[in-house]
Write a protein that holds these residues in place. Structure first.
Motif, PDB file in Angstrom:
ATOM      1  N   ASP A  99       0.919  -1.145  -0.106  1.00  0.00           N
ATOM      2  CA  ASP A  99       0.003   0.041  -0.069  1.00  0.00           C
ATOM      3  C   ASP A  99       0.734   1.330   0.027  1.00  0.00           C
ATOM      4  O   ASP A  99       1.832   1.370   0.386  1.00  0.00           O
ATOM      5  CB  ASP A  99      -1.023   0.055   1.322  1.00  0.00           C
ATOM      6  N   VAL A 100       0.385   2.447  -0.560  1.00  0.00           N
ATOM      7  CA  VAL A 100       0.715   3.630  -0.450  1.00  0.00           C
ATOM      8  C   VAL A 100       0.033   4.560   0.180  1.00  0.00           C
ATOM      9  O   VAL A 100      -1.120   5.007  -0.129  1.00  0.00           O
ATOM     10  CB  VAL A 100       1.025   4.201  -1.856  1.00  0.00           C
ATOM     11  N   PRO A 101       0.462   5.031   1.737  1.00  0.00           N
ATOM     12  CA  PRO A 101      -0.607   5.970   2.261  1.00  0.00           C
ATOM     13  C   PRO A 101      -0.720   7.263   1.497  1.00  0.00           C
ATOM     14  O   PRO A 101       0.019   7.746   0.819  1.00  0.00           O
ATOM     15  CB  PRO A 101       0.224   6.194   3.386  1.00  0.00           C
ATOM     16  N   VAL A 102      -2.026   7.624   1.646  1.00  0.00           N
ATOM     17  CA  VAL A 102      -2.422   9.054   1.175  1.00  0.00           C
ATOM     18  C   VAL A 102      -3.121   9.879   2.043  1.00  0.00           C
ATOM     19  O   VAL A 102      -3.509   9.389   3.000  1.00  0.00           O
ATOM     20  CB  VAL A 102      -3.354   8.888   0.021  1.00  0.00           C
ATOM     21  N   ARG A 103      -3.352  10.989   1.755  1.00  0.00           N
ATOM     22  CA  ARG A 103      -4.021  11.944   2.819  1.00  0.00           C
ATOM     23  C   ARG A 103      -5.675  11.536   2.792  1.00  0.00           C
ATOM     24  O   ARG A 103      -6.142  11.433   1.729  1.00  0.00           O
ATOM     25  CB  ARG A 103      -3.801  13.394   2.433  1.00  0.00           C
ATOM     26  N   LYS A 104      -6.182  11.906   3.667  1.00  0.00           N
ATOM     27  CA  LYS A 104      -7.609  11.841   3.764  1.00  0.00           C
ATOM     28  C   LYS A 104      -8.439  13.175   3.159  1.00  0.00           C
ATOM     29  O   LYS A 104      -8.237  14.087   3.703  1.00  0.00           O
ATOM     30  CB  LYS A 104      -7.962  11.729   5.378  1.00  0.00           C
ATOM     31  N   GLY A 228       1.479  15.012  -2.678  1.00  0.00           N
ATOM     32  CA  GLY A 228       1.253  15.688  -3.716  1.00  0.00           C
ATOM     33  C   GLY A 228      -0.055  15.511  -4.177  1.00  0.00           C
ATOM     34  O   GLY A 228      -1.240  15.318  -3.753  1.00  0.00           O
ATOM     35  N   VAL A 229      -0.335  16.037  -5.684  1.00  0.00           N
ATOM     36  CA  VAL A 229      -1.788  16.272  -6.250  1.00  0.00           C
ATOM     37  C   VAL A 229      -2.316  14.530  -6.296  1.00  0.00           C
ATOM     38  O   VAL A 229      -1.388  13.708  -6.965  1.00  0.00           O
ATOM     39  CB  VAL A 229      -1.682  17.050  -7.744  1.00  0.00           C
ATOM     40  N   PHE A 230      -3.497  14.458  -5.864  1.00  0.00           N
ATOM     41  CA  PHE A 230      -3.762  12.941  -5.626  1.00  0.00           C
ATOM     42  C   PHE A 230      -4.010  12.272  -7.255  1.00  0.00           C
ATOM     43  O   PHE A 230      -3.650  11.236  -7.233  1.00  0.00           O
ATOM     44  CB  PHE A 230      -5.217  12.947  -5.046  1.00  0.00           C
ATOM     45  N   HIS A 231      -4.301  12.640  -8.239  1.00  0.00           N
ATOM     46  CA  HIS A 231      -4.722  12.513  -9.509  1.00  0.00           C
ATOM     47  C   HIS A 231      -3.310  12.058 -10.343  1.00  0.00           C
ATOM     48  O   HIS A 231      -3.098  11.327 -11.181  1.00  0.00           O
ATOM     49  CB  HIS A 231      -5.632  12.961 -10.385  1.00  0.00           C
ATOM     50  N   GLU A 232      -2.320  12.708  -9.850  1.00  0.00           N
ATOM     51  CA  GLU A 232      -0.842  12.509 -10.401  1.00  0.00           C
ATOM     52  C   GLU A 232      -0.188  11.200  -9.491  1.00  0.00           C
ATOM     53  O   GLU A 232       0.829  10.841 -10.111  1.00  0.00           O
ATOM     54  CB  GLU A 232       0.026  13.547  -9.960  1.00  0.00           C
ATOM     55  N   LEU A 233      -0.567  10.892  -8.448  1.00  0.00           N
ATOM     56  CA  LEU A 233      -0.188   9.382  -7.863  1.00  0.00           C
ATOM     57  C   LEU A 233       0.321   8.213  -8.721  1.00  0.00           C
ATOM     58  O   LEU A 233       1.302   7.671  -8.781  1.00  0.00           O
ATOM     59  CB  LEU A 233      -0.895   9.166  -6.491  1.00  0.00           C
ATOM     60  N   VAL A 235       1.053   8.440 -11.842  1.00  0.00           N
ATOM     61  CA  VAL A 235       2.429   8.611 -12.625  1.00  0.00           C
ATOM     62  C   VAL A 235       3.555   8.491 -11.615  1.00  0.00           C
ATOM     63  O   VAL A 235       4.610   8.404 -11.988  1.00  0.00           O
ATOM     64  CB  VAL A 235       1.974  10.031 -13.226  1.00  0.00           C
ATOM     65  N   VAL A 236       3.445   9.242 -10.481  1.00  0.00           N
ATOM     66  CA  VAL A 236       4.360   8.978  -9.689  1.00  0.00           C
ATOM     67  C   VAL A 236       4.816   7.434  -9.051  1.00  0.00           C
ATOM     68  O   VAL A 236       6.190   7.404  -9.129  1.00  0.00           O
ATOM     69  CB  VAL A 236       4.341   9.775  -7.983  1.00  0.00           C
ATOM     70  N   ILE A 237       4.039   6.528  -9.240  1.00  0.00           N
ATOM     71  CA  ILE A 237       4.231   5.230  -8.904  1.00  0.00           C
ATOM     72  C   ILE A 237       4.828   4.541 -10.068  1.00  0.00           C
ATOM     73  O   ILE A 237       5.943   3.927  -9.739  1.00  0.00           O
ATOM     74  CB  ILE A 237       3.057   4.458  -8.361  1.00  0.00           C
ATOM     75  N   ARG A 238       4.553   5.209 -11.121  1.00  0.00           N
ATOM     76  CA  ARG A 238       5.092   4.209 -12.189  1.00  0.00           C
ATOM     77  C   ARG A 238       6.821   4.979 -12.520  1.00  0.00           C
ATOM     78  O   ARG A 238       7.400   4.027 -12.663  1.00  0.00           O
ATOM     79  CB  ARG A 238       4.378   5.094 -13.510  1.00  0.00           C
ATOM     80  N   ILE A 239       6.811   6.193 -12.362  1.00  0.00           N
ATOM     81  CA  ILE A 239       8.209   6.876 -12.326  1.00  0.00           C
ATOM     82  C   ILE A 239       9.088   6.096 -11.298  1.00  0.00           C
ATOM     83  O   ILE A 239      10.134   5.860 -11.569  1.00  0.00           O
ATOM     84  CB  ILE A 239       8.258   8.219 -12.190  1.00  0.00           C
ATOM     85  N   VAL A 240       8.644   5.994 -10.266  1.00  0.00           N
ATOM     86  CA  VAL A 240       9.663   5.425  -9.030  1.00  0.00           C
ATOM     87  C   VAL A 240       9.961   3.932  -9.359  1.00  0.00           C
ATOM     88  O   VAL A 240      11.034   3.532  -9.133  1.00  0.00           O
ATOM     89  CB  VAL A 240       8.861   5.522  -7.597  1.00  0.00           C
ATOM     90  N   SER A 241       8.760   3.210  -9.995  1.00  0.00           N
ATOM     91  CA  SER A 241       9.173   1.712 -10.094  1.00  0.00           C
ATOM     92  C   SER A 241      10.073   1.952 -11.343  1.00  0.00           C
ATOM     93  O   SER A 241      10.951   0.874 -11.207  1.00  0.00           O
ATOM     94  CB  SER A 241       7.803   1.356 -10.840  1.00  0.00           C
ATOM     95  N   ARG A 242      10.252   2.519 -12.186  1.00  0.00           N
ATOM     96  CA  ARG A 242      11.009   2.907 -13.362  1.00  0.00           C
ATOM     97  C   ARG A 242      12.528   3.128 -12.836  1.00  0.00           C
ATOM     98  O   ARG A 242      13.575   2.466 -13.199  1.00  0.00           O
ATOM     99  CB  ARG A 242      10.693   3.512 -14.414  1.00  0.00           C
ATOM    100  N   LEU A 243      12.422   3.874 -11.728  1.00  0.00           N
ATOM    101  CA  LEU A 243      13.797   4.323 -11.049  1.00  0.00           C
ATOM    102  C   LEU A 243      14.301   3.079 -10.430  1.00  0.00           C
ATOM    103  O   LEU A 243      15.400   2.846 -10.533  1.00  0.00           O
ATOM    104  CB  LEU A 243      13.445   5.421 -10.161  1.00  0.00           C
ATOM    105  N   GLU A 244      13.411   2.324  -9.608  1.00  0.00           N
ATOM    106  CA  GLU A 244      13.978   1.222  -8.874  1.00  0.00           C
ATOM    107  C   GLU A 244      14.442   0.149  -9.884  1.00  0.00           C
ATOM    108  O   GLU A 244      15.289  -0.810  -9.642  1.00  0.00           O
ATOM    109  CB  GLU A 244      12.801   0.513  -8.034  1.00  0.00           C
ATOM    110  N   PHE A 245      13.637  -0.096 -11.307  1.00  0.00           N
ATOM    111  CA  PHE A 245      14.106  -1.081 -12.115  1.00  0.00           C
ATOM    112  C   PHE A 245      15.467  -0.687 -12.588  1.00  0.00           C
ATOM    113  O   PHE A 245      16.521  -1.352 -12.866  1.00  0.00           O
ATOM    114  CB  PHE A 245      13.269  -1.147 -13.235  1.00  0.00           C
ATOM    115  N   PHE A 246      15.578   0.682 -12.790  1.00  0.00           N
ATOM    116  CA  PHE A 246      16.959   1.291 -13.291  1.00  0.00           C
ATOM    117  C   PHE A 246      17.968   0.960 -12.354  1.00  0.00           C
ATOM    118  O   PHE A 246      19.392   0.579 -12.634  1.00  0.00           O
ATOM    119  CB  PHE A 246      16.596   2.612 -13.534  1.00  0.00           C
ATOM    120  N   ARG A 247      17.828   1.228 -11.120  1.00  0.00           N
ATOM    121  CA  ARG A 247      18.801   1.176 -10.008  1.00  0.00           C
ATOM    122  C   ARG A 247      19.413  -0.336 -10.026  1.00  0.00           C
ATOM    123  O   ARG A 247      20.292  -0.607  -9.977  1.00  0.00           O
ATOM    124  CB  ARG A 247      18.360   1.417  -8.667  1.00  0.00           C
ATOM    125  N   ASP A 248      18.190  -1.338 -10.309  1.00  0.00           N
ATOM    126  CA  ASP A 248      18.599  -2.806 -10.039  1.00  0.00           C
ATOM    127  C   ASP A 248      19.297  -3.071 -11.483  1.00  0.00           C
ATOM    128  O   ASP A 248      20.384  -3.998 -11.471  1.00  0.00           O
ATOM    129  CB  ASP A 248      17.258  -3.673 -10.160  1.00  0.00           C
TER     130      ASP A 248
END
Length: 255
Positions: A99-104, A228-233, A235-248
């Protein structure tokens, strides 16, 4: 830095506009701008703090962040591991939700509250190898959705159809290999020795997906409450995933 070189190539290939051809000099170099954005993602920094750290204004940080996020995504667009190759080889994989925590806030008051986690969040399905290497991170779904339903709604169940994969008891009714539970054998309430041994071995294998999740959550923007802006989350998850793939893929164990 390889990522910086890729972004520089993307920028060099773009036509120059009046804004980029002249005018006032940039406040930060390309390296500093990229480092700023990566620090925001890695440590979930507030933009006001990042502005003070780099000696610029908060609006400047916001502009750099919004400019560089799509650049990073484009630069790493081919970094996703070839999961189909692993499936073609019949490699055993592991799937689990995290899970990724978000604001209420209004869009998430009901749909994103997880009774299991006792907080508002979104959930993603993560596929890893038995060695703990992440191969796939799904699109997020509201936190109230059970892992069983999330597996189907994110397309991961269809992706893994006909392939061996391990999971926990939250994935009953799927094609996953899950632990035995009490009462699964007719007339026998307790687990027999065979079942206990199987569950213990399965638990050892499933530790790999926890390692994969922990690497992903090292990016604090996914492990702490997302501001951040909720509807952009997504995209943020996708980019962070790619950064982790890149790191690996590129950096290996170095970071």
């Amino acid at each position: 830095m390889e990522l910086q070189d890729r972004i520089a190539q993307i920028l060099d290939g773009r036509p120059r506009t009046p804004e980029t051809a002249g005018g006032r000099p940039v406040a930060l170099s390309l390296h500093e701008q990229l480092r700023l954005v990566l620090e925001i993602l890695r440590f979930n920094l507030r933009q006001a703090y990042a502005a003070a750290k780099y000696g610029v204004s908060q609006p400047t940080v916001s502009r750099i962040y919004r400019r560089f996020m799509p650049l990073i995504s484009q630069a790493l667009s081919f970094e996703a591991p070839e999961i189909h190759a692993a499936l073609a080889k019949g490699e055993s994989l592991i799937v689990d939700g995290t899970d990724v925590p978000v604001r209420k806030h209004k869009p998430a008051i009901r749909t994103h509250y997880s009774g299991k986690k006792k907080r508002h969040c979104v959930s993603v399905q993560v596929i890893t190898t038995l060695g703990g290497r992440a191969l796939h991170v799904s699109e997020p779904v509201p936190g109230r959705i059970h892992d069983r339903n999330a597996l189907s709604s994110t397309g991961v169940e269809k992706l893994l159809a006909g392939s061996p994969y391990l999971a926990d008891l939250g994935y009953q009714g799927t094609g996953a290999m899950i632990p035995y539970k009490k009462g699964h054998r007719p007339g026998a309430g307790e687990l027999i020795e065979h079942d206990k041994v199987f569950n213990k071995q399965l638990s050892k294998y499933r530790a790999s997906v926890e390692r994969g999740n922990s690497h992903l959550k090292n990016w604090k923007i996914l492990s702490e409450i997302y501001r951040g802006v909720f509807h952009e989350l997504p995209v943020v998850i996708r980019i962070v995933s790619r950064l982790e793939f890149f790191r690996d893929n590129v950096l290996g164990t170095r970071y």
